[in-house]
Design a protein around this motif. Structure first.
Motif, PDB file in Angstrom:
ATOM      1  N   ARG A 150      37.824  36.042  45.249  1.00  0.00           N
ATOM      2  CA  ARG A 150      36.876  34.978  44.943  1.00  0.00           C
ATOM      3  C   ARG A 150      36.736  34.750  43.441  1.00  0.00           C
ATOM      4  O   ARG A 150      36.239  33.706  43.018  1.00  0.00           O
ATOM      5  N   THR A 152      37.476  33.948  39.562  1.00  0.00           N
ATOM      6  CA  THR A 152      38.372  33.108  38.778  1.00  0.00           C
ATOM      7  C   THR A 152      39.163  33.995  37.810  1.00  0.00           C
ATOM      8  O   THR A 152      38.780  35.157  37.558  1.00  0.00           O
ATOM      9  N   PRO A 153      40.269  33.476  37.243  1.00  0.00           N
ATOM     10  CA  PRO A 153      41.012  34.271  36.255  1.00  0.00           C
ATOM     11  C   PRO A 153      40.143  34.755  35.105  1.00  0.00           C
ATOM     12  O   PRO A 153      40.269  35.896  34.643  1.00  0.00           O
ATOM     13  N   ARG A 154      39.232  33.894  34.623  1.00  0.00           N
ATOM     14  CA  ARG A 154      38.364  34.303  33.517  1.00  0.00           C
ATOM     15  C   ARG A 154      37.418  35.420  33.959  1.00  0.00           C
ATOM     16  O   ARG A 154      37.187  36.382  33.209  1.00  0.00           O
ATOM     17  N   GLU A 155      36.859  35.315  35.156  1.00  0.00           N
ATOM     18  CA  GLU A 155      35.966  36.355  35.655  1.00  0.00           C
ATOM     19  C   GLU A 155      36.720  37.668  35.821  1.00  0.00           C
ATOM     20  O   GLU A 155      36.167  38.747  35.571  1.00  0.00           O
ATOM     21  N   ARG A 156      37.975  37.599  36.198  1.00  0.00           N
ATOM     22  CA  ARG A 156      38.773  38.813  36.313  1.00  0.00           C
ATOM     23  C   ARG A 156      39.052  39.422  34.940  1.00  0.00           C
ATOM     24  O   ARG A 156      39.092  40.647  34.793  1.00  0.00           O
ATOM     25  N   HIS A 185      29.421  34.826  33.193  1.00  0.00           N
ATOM     26  CA  HIS A 185      30.589  35.295  33.954  1.00  0.00           C
ATOM     27  C   HIS A 185      30.252  36.573  34.724  1.00  0.00           C
ATOM     28  O   HIS A 185      30.641  36.729  35.889  1.00  0.00           O
ATOM     29  N   LYS A 192      29.713  37.082  43.426  1.00  0.00           N
ATOM     30  CA  LYS A 192      30.896  36.976  44.275  1.00  0.00           C
ATOM     31  C   LYS A 192      31.287  38.309  44.902  1.00  0.00           C
ATOM     32  O   LYS A 192      31.891  38.341  45.973  1.00  0.00           O
ATOM     33  N   ASP A 218      46.806  38.489  37.501  1.00  0.00           N
ATOM     34  CA  ASP A 218      45.582  37.872  37.010  1.00  0.00           C
ATOM     35  C   ASP A 218      44.553  38.914  36.623  1.00  0.00           C
ATOM     36  O   ASP A 218      43.799  38.749  35.672  1.00  0.00           O
TER      37      ASP A 218
END
Length: 230
Positions: A150, A152-156, A185, A192, A218
């Motif tokens: 769930r 996003t790349p930035r959240e990861r 974030h 999530k 990612d």
């Protein structure tokens, strides 16, 4: 070997102590709950701690949280968890912290004294002992758990930097964003990953979820100088 036992059932506690003593081990402490665990470890310096999962006062996760705390501080004492059931979430948290010197056995499935004593020796020597049922349920859990997908790349990216121990300001500097953006974030990550405020230290739990997730490009890519993904 110097062994500490933390188990609320007096019959089981005394039975384990007797088995270990008869096998030539030195049971240095027997505790009915985890309230005096840290003090007992400091006082007796055991090589191995045998811990129940559910103990007073809440009978939920006291033993597991104690085990996670012990393992976060170093290699000694080694930890052997005894549980009535497979506590999937907490077992995964423990394994995510490293499997060396760790065991997780189900009480009802320990059918042979020699096997139990062998498990004690193996864990104390730095090995890993996991009941096959624990492994089976954790593998099933991994297949079911799609929470990381769930993000996003930035959240990861943010979560990966959290896993490195970075503060919010350090993450902001690394990603060339504001501290406020990092906080947003992180809040999104908590949401999530379904981590509620009552879950305790959500930052730690989020990092454990990251470490327990299958490796992906990612999740592990670091930001470049423009804040993008390499």
């Amino acid at each position: 070997m110097r062994i500490l036992i933390c188990e609320d059932s007096v019959l089981l506690r005394e039975g384990i102590a007797r088995l270990l003593t008869d096998a030539g081990h030195d049971v240095v402490a027997q505790l009915p709950d985890a309230t005096a665990l840290e003090a007992a470890i400091a006082a007796h310096d055991p090589e191995l701690a045998v811990l129940d999962v559910r103990m007073p006062p809440t009978r939920t996760n006291e033993g597991i949280l104690a085990a996670i705390g012990i393992r976060s501080r170093g290699e000694r004492p080694r930890v052997l968890v005894l549980s009535q059931y497979v506590e999937e979430r907490y077992a995964a948290d423990l394994i995510a912290s490293g499997t060396a010197g760790f065991g997780y056995l189900l009480k009802d499935r320990v059918a042979d004294v020699r096997d139990f004593l062998a498990a004690v020796e193996q864990v104390a020597a730095g090995g890993t002992v996991l009941d096959p049922e624990v492994v089976s349920q954790l593998l099933a859990r991994r297949r079911r758990d799609t929470r990381m997908e769930r993000l996003t790349p930035r959240e990861r990216q943010v979560l990966a930097l959290m896993a490195e121990g970075s503060s919010n300001q350090t993450i902001a500097d690394r990603l060339y964003v504001s501290a406020g953006s990092v906080e947003k974030h992180i809040s999104a990550v908590f949401q999530k990953l379904e981590l509620e405020p009552e879950d305790g230290n959500r930052r730690v739990l989020a990092v454990l979820a990251h470490l327990d997730a299958p490796t992906s490009t990612d999740q592990t890519s670091a930001p470049d100088a423009t804040g993008g993904i390499r």
